[in-house]
Design an enzyme around this catalytic site. Structure first.
Site, PDB file in Angstrom:
ATOM      1  N   SER A  53     -69.902 -33.323  -8.546  1.00  0.00           N
ATOM      2  CA  SER A  53     -69.705 -34.342  -9.572  1.00  0.00           C
ATOM      3  C   SER A  53     -68.423 -35.108  -9.271  1.00  0.00           C
ATOM      4  O   SER A  53     -68.018 -35.197  -8.102  1.00  0.00           O
ATOM      5  CB  SER A  53     -69.642 -33.663 -10.954  1.00  0.00           C
ATOM      6  OG  SER A  53     -69.673 -34.631 -11.981  1.00  0.00           O
ATOM      7  N   ASN A  54     -67.777 -35.657 -10.264  1.00  0.00           N
ATOM      8  CA  ASN A  54     -66.516 -36.394 -10.092  1.00  0.00           C
ATOM      9  C   ASN A  54     -65.703 -36.261 -11.384  1.00  0.00           C
ATOM     10  O   ASN A  54     -66.217 -35.773 -12.395  1.00  0.00           O
ATOM     11  CB  ASN A  54     -66.824 -37.865  -9.738  1.00  0.00           C
ATOM     12  CG  ASN A  54     -67.650 -38.521 -10.826  1.00  0.00           C
ATOM     13  OD1 ASN A  54     -67.180 -38.710 -11.934  1.00  0.00           O
ATOM     14  ND2 ASN A  54     -68.912 -38.828 -10.519  1.00  0.00           N
TER      15      ASN A  54
END
Ligand code: CTP
Length: 247
Positions: A53-54
């Site tokens: 993800s981020n």
């Protein structure tokens, strides 16, 4: 005076009169605008407990949803996993993966007038999703990734000319040039160039600064300011754009 009602002046129809916590600085759009906003990160799992993800927190997208609502728009908010309260009066659609976000935004896109894609879509997903938790065996792990669909570009392919499509470019270098390139690549009208580099970058910060860029050479700096203020400036810029005879 007790027993008497104060006589209040009639509200100015062009000025939004909000409740507690709502903005009273935004002009109220005279037309009923339907707005679709995406926010937050997406997650791509390679086993039941691990994902890529981020660091997006969704704060900018949620602030934009609140500002759009304060301007009198009806707002659908499609969000990846975030830890934020639901903005009042907004329809929230929680999603996890890019595929979920594509399906949900696709279902809501048809009747919307304005699409604002602030979501930080995780661009790759593991080719294989292991059904059980992977066990450590003392050596490294190699995961093969494949690209996820480009949601904005996919929706733009079936857009109506009267819809206003706004992307957010998350950049760590050559911020404006890279953002400008996304206007054509994605088939959108406006892009908000947003630096996500270093500790001052947009991810997770309370403050933000955007450069709003248009295909027609339009350029407007928004902020630096609290995300709620930048969100109001963005919605005000879009209201001006919607009111313009040509876009
Ligand atoms: N976006 C999207 N679908 C993706 C990736 C991005 O809809 N799979 C949208 C984002 O929500 C944003 C815009 O496209 O509005 C730009 O996203 P960004 O992450 O800046 O760029 P990418 O298209 O991912 O390109 P790159 O990673 O090469 O910068």
């Amino acid at each position: 005076m007790l027993g008497q009602h104060a006589v209040l002046p009639l509200p100015n129809p062009l000025v939004f009169s909000g409740g507690i916590g709502q903005s009273n600085r935004l002009p109220c759009t005279p037309l009923a605008i339907r707005c679709l906003i995406t926010a937050g990160p997406t997650r791509e799992f390679f086993d039941p407990v691990r994902f890529v993800s981020n660091p997006s927190t969704g704060k900018m997208g949620f602030a934009i949803a609140a500002a759009a609502k304060a301007a009198g728009w009806s707002v659908d908010l499609v969000s990846g996993p975030v830890a934020l309260p639901e903005p009042a009066g907004v329809m929230l659609y929680p999603v996890v993966t890019a595929e979920d976000m594509l399906r949900q935004t696709d279902a809501l896109f048809g009747p919307c007038d304005v699409l604002i894609m602030t979501a930080a879509v995780s661009d790759w997903r593991p080719k294989v999703m292991h059904p059980q938790k992977l066990k450590k065996d003392g050596v490294g792990l190699t995961v093969e990734f494949e690209p996820v669909p480009d949601i904005l570009a996919t929706l733009a392919q079936r857009r109506r000319p009267d819809q206003l499509l706004v992307g957010f470019a998350a950049e760590t270098e050559n911020v404006e040039a890279n953002a400008l390139a996304k206007l054509d690549r994605k088939g959108i009208d406006l892009v908000a160039a947003n630096s996500v580099a270093g500790p001052d970058g947009a991810f997770g910060n309370e403050l933000n600064r955007l450069i709003l860029l248009g295909r027609d050479g339009f350029r407007q700096a928004l902020g630096p300011a609290a995300k709620a203020v930048v969100a109001e400036q963005l919605i005000a810029a879009l209201i001006a754009r919607l009111a313009a005879p040509t876009r």
